[in-house]
Design a protein around this motif. Structure first.
Motif, PDB file in Angstrom:
ATOM      1  N   ALA A  98     -34.632 129.150  11.967  1.00 63.13           N
ATOM      2  CA  ALA A  98     -35.195 130.498  11.884  1.00 63.13           C
ATOM      3  C   ALA A  98     -36.280 130.593  10.820  1.00 63.13           C
ATOM      4  O   ALA A  98     -37.099 131.520  10.857  1.00 63.13           O
ATOM      5  N   GLY A  99     -36.305 129.655   9.885  1.00 59.43           N
ATOM      6  CA  GLY A  99     -37.344 129.645   8.859  1.00 59.43           C
ATOM      7  C   GLY A  99     -38.255 128.441   8.946  1.00 59.43           C
ATOM      8  O   GLY A  99     -39.010 128.159   8.021  1.00 59.43           O
ATOM      9  N   ALA A 100     -38.172 127.712  10.061  1.00 59.80           N
ATOM     10  CA  ALA A 100     -38.959 126.485  10.219  1.00 59.80           C
ATOM     11  C   ALA A 100     -40.191 126.746  11.064  1.00 59.80           C
ATOM     12  O   ALA A 100     -40.269 127.702  11.833  1.00 59.80           O
ATOM     13  N   GLY A 101     -41.157 125.855  10.942  1.00 57.17           N
ATOM     14  CA  GLY A 101     -42.363 125.936  11.745  1.00 57.17           C
ATOM     15  C   GLY A 101     -42.804 124.558  12.186  1.00 57.17           C
ATOM     16  O   GLY A 101     -42.243 123.544  11.781  1.00 57.17           O
ATOM     17  N   HIS A 166     -37.326 134.607   1.892  1.00 57.06           N
ATOM     18  CA  HIS A 166     -38.173 135.529   2.634  1.00 57.06           C
ATOM     19  C   HIS A 166     -37.289 136.546   3.340  1.00 57.06           C
ATOM     20  O   HIS A 166     -36.269 136.200   3.941  1.00 57.06           O
ATOM     21  N   GLN A 167     -37.695 137.808   3.269  1.00 60.34           N
ATOM     22  CA  GLN A 167     -36.868 138.881   3.821  1.00 60.34           C
ATOM     23  C   GLN A 167     -36.642 138.710   5.314  1.00 60.34           C
ATOM     24  O   GLN A 167     -35.541 138.962   5.828  1.00 60.34           O
ATOM     25  N   ALA A 168     -37.672 138.280   6.035  1.00 56.00           N
ATOM     26  CA  ALA A 168     -37.529 138.138   7.488  1.00 56.00           C
ATOM     27  C   ALA A 168     -36.459 137.103   7.829  1.00 56.00           C
ATOM     28  O   ALA A 168     -35.678 137.291   8.775  1.00 56.00           O
ATOM     29  N   TRP A 169     -36.408 136.008   7.073  1.00 54.88           N
ATOM     30  CA  TRP A 169     -35.418 134.970   7.344  1.00 54.88           C
ATOM     31  C   TRP A 169     -34.013 135.463   7.018  1.00 54.88           C
ATOM     32  O   TRP A 169     -33.092 135.290   7.818  1.00 54.88           O
ATOM     33  N   SER A 349     -40.673 116.089   3.952  1.00 56.21           N
ATOM     34  CA  SER A 349     -41.674 117.170   3.902  1.00 56.21           C
ATOM     35  C   SER A 349     -41.530 118.090   5.113  1.00 56.21           C
ATOM     36  O   SER A 349     -42.466 118.254   5.896  1.00 56.21           O
ATOM     37  N   PRO A 350     -40.349 118.709   5.299  1.00 57.31           N
ATOM     38  CA  PRO A 350     -40.158 119.595   6.452  1.00 57.31           C
ATOM     39  C   PRO A 350     -40.940 120.888   6.297  1.00 57.31           C
ATOM     40  O   PRO A 350     -41.250 121.313   5.177  1.00 57.31           O
ATOM     41  N   ASP A 351     -41.249 121.507   7.409  1.00 58.12           N
ATOM     42  CA  ASP A 351     -41.914 122.804   7.401  1.00 58.12           C
ATOM     43  C   ASP A 351     -40.840 123.878   7.436  1.00 58.12           C
ATOM     44  O   ASP A 351     -40.396 124.311   8.502  1.00 58.12           O
ATOM     45  N   LEU A 352     -40.383 124.294   6.246  1.00 54.57           N
ATOM     46  CA  LEU A 352     -39.368 125.342   6.116  1.00 54.57           C
ATOM     47  C   LEU A 352     -39.907 126.512   5.299  1.00 54.57           C
ATOM     48  O   LEU A 352     -39.179 127.179   4.578  1.00 54.57           O
ATOM     49  N   GLY A 353     -41.197 126.738   5.455  1.00 53.51           N
ATOM     50  CA  GLY A 353     -41.864 127.765   4.668  1.00 53.51           C
ATOM     51  C   GLY A 353     -41.419 129.175   4.967  1.00 53.51           C
ATOM     52  O   GLY A 353     -41.718 130.090   4.193  1.00 53.51           O
ATOM     53  N   GLY A 354     -40.712 129.384   6.067  1.00 55.01           N
ATOM     54  CA  GLY A 354     -40.225 130.720   6.386  1.00 55.01           C
ATOM     55  C   GLY A 354     -38.944 131.088   5.676  1.00 55.01           C
ATOM     56  O   GLY A 354     -38.447 132.205   5.833  1.00 55.01           O
TER      57      GLY A 354
END
Length: 431
Positions: A98-101, A166-169, A349-354
């Motif tokens: 849910a927080g990945a891209g 992040h609030q959305a996550w 280096s995962p994309d978990l910026g969310g």
């Protein structure tokens, strides 16, 4: 800091040793509010709005993916005795997803069988469908087994003090799964993880599998507890010591239960499988592999065929001999997630910026499980945990400098004002 909470409360007839190739078939339960000892609650835990099972479009895809994940996990792990929770791992991956891209989200969705949003909706619907079996974990007693089935699932996100999601996550994992989000200082982080695991597994798993330290930013936890008596009990008077052949060929004597009664039964590719009715619509299936085949070699496709065969409803009289079992296992998921298709997630280096403003690196992923099978019934618990730290910096380049000949030096202030400049031809000070 102590890592040992109180002792597990074990059913009196299940605390004996034995081995059997088992698959526990369970569903998910509602995400009702859970009490987490220690830590500071960041966001109130809410009970998600129920989603009707028939209206969640990805349920079938998710169920198939979870079944495949279980078979693939034990095959890749290569351990002779291992209990895993594919449902728990899938839920944990969905929370991270849910927080990945980018590629990280894509590989998670491949493992889940559907996109993350649809998967979370499917899990929410499955939990709502069996919410009647949930129970306050603080009130669960397993000795003796209750006269109804217990199916309890819980999720928690633990954040290091000063870390903000992040609030959305956080809204997503809270709204879909009823996840509790808490913060904990460095000196209490480990205890918060341990206490939550112990509580939500009724002590069957005593402590967290995550080793928290000063670099830990976030831990996602999932706990499953299922307990049920048989619909028709085994008689203790029919239990006897019988031979059991270990994987290496040695033969040992183990307490073995016996029964002769109509049972759902099927044979697939030489594998024999029988399904036992537990209370309140739960089932336990036992598969005896074809001669010369290890349980880990039963493929995901064969398990799917087994499910189809059992659904046909054939119930011959089965003369069954089944060992008692008390199995406790722990599995490092880090190498397995890479081989199963989540290399980006665990690759550094995962994309978990969310999830957080900070860059996250997944540095720990562990699943612990406990399974007991005896004359009274079945008790099982599993905990899946994935922990993250800040992005690891590449190690600095190593160079060698040996000052063994004349050199220069300067003393400079912060603005670059050269206060002293020297050349040193002889460090002893001789001209």
């Amino acid at each position: 800091m102590s890592r040992r909470p109180g002792p597990a409360r074990l059913p009196r007839t299940l605390g004996v040793l034995g081995l059997a190739p088992l698959l526990v078939l369970v569903a998910c339960t509602s995400g009702e509010e859970a009490t987490t000892p220690g830590g500071e609650q960041d966001q109130g835990t809410e009970v998600p709005e129920p989603v009707e099972l028939g209206l969640a479009g990805a349920v079938e895809d998710h169920l198939r993916a979870v079944s495949d994940l279980g078979a693939d996990l034990v095959a890749e792990a290569g351990q002779d005795t291992l209990v895993v929770s594919p449902a728990g791992l899938a839920t944990t991956l969905a929370m991270l997803g849910a927080g990945a891209g980018g590629a990280t989200r894509g590989e998670i969705e491949d493992l889940l069988g559907a996109d993350v949003d649809a998967t979370l909706e499917a899990i929410q619907a499955l939990r709502a469908a069996r919410s009647d079996l949930d129970q306050d974990p603080a009130m669960i007693e397993l000795d003796p087994l209750p006269d109804h089935a217990i199916l309890h699932l819980a999720n928690q996100v633990v954040l290091a003090e000063g870390t903000e999601p992040h609030q959305a996550w956080s809204d997503t994992v809270t709204g879909r799964l009823g996840t509790e989000v808490v913060t904990a200082g460095e000196d209490e982080l480990q205890q918060v993880l341990d206490d939550w695991v112990n509580l939500h597994t009724a002590g069957l798993v005593e402590e967290s599998g995550i080793d928290a330290d000063q670099d830990t930013l976030l831990v996602v936890q999932d706990a499953l507890l299922v307990a049920s008596a048989w619909l028709t009990n085994f008689s203790e008077s029919s239990t006897s010591e019988e031979d059991f052949t270990l994987p290496g060929g040695d033969v040992v004597r183990v307490p073995t239960m016996h029964a002769e009664r109509p049972q759902a039964y099927a044979e697939v590719d030489g594998h024999q499988v029988v399904a036992f009715d537990l209370l309140d619509g739960l089932d336990l299936a036992v598969l005896l592999p074809a001669e010369g085949t290890a349980p880990t070699q039963v493929t995901a496709e064969q398990w799917s065929s087994v499910s189809d065969a059992l659904a046909e409803g054939e119930q011959p009289i089965v003369e069954l001999a089944l060992p008692r079992a008390d199995v406790e296992t722990s599995l490092d998921l880090m190498p397995l997630l890479g081989t199963l298709g989540a290399a980006e997630l665990v690759g550094g280096s995962p994309d978990l910026g969310g999830i957080l403003e900070e860059d996250l690196v997944v540095d720990q992923a562990v699943q612990q499980a406990r399974l007991q099978v005896g004359e009274e019934g079945v008790v099982a618990a599993a905990v899946t945990e994935i922990g993250g730290t800040g992005s690891a910096q590449p190690p600095p380049e190593r160079v060698e400098m040996t000052v063994d000949r004349p050199y220069a030096l300067r003393i400079v202030d912060q603005d670059g004002w050269v206060l002293l400049h020297g050349v040193i031809g002889d460090p002893r000070g001789e001209a």
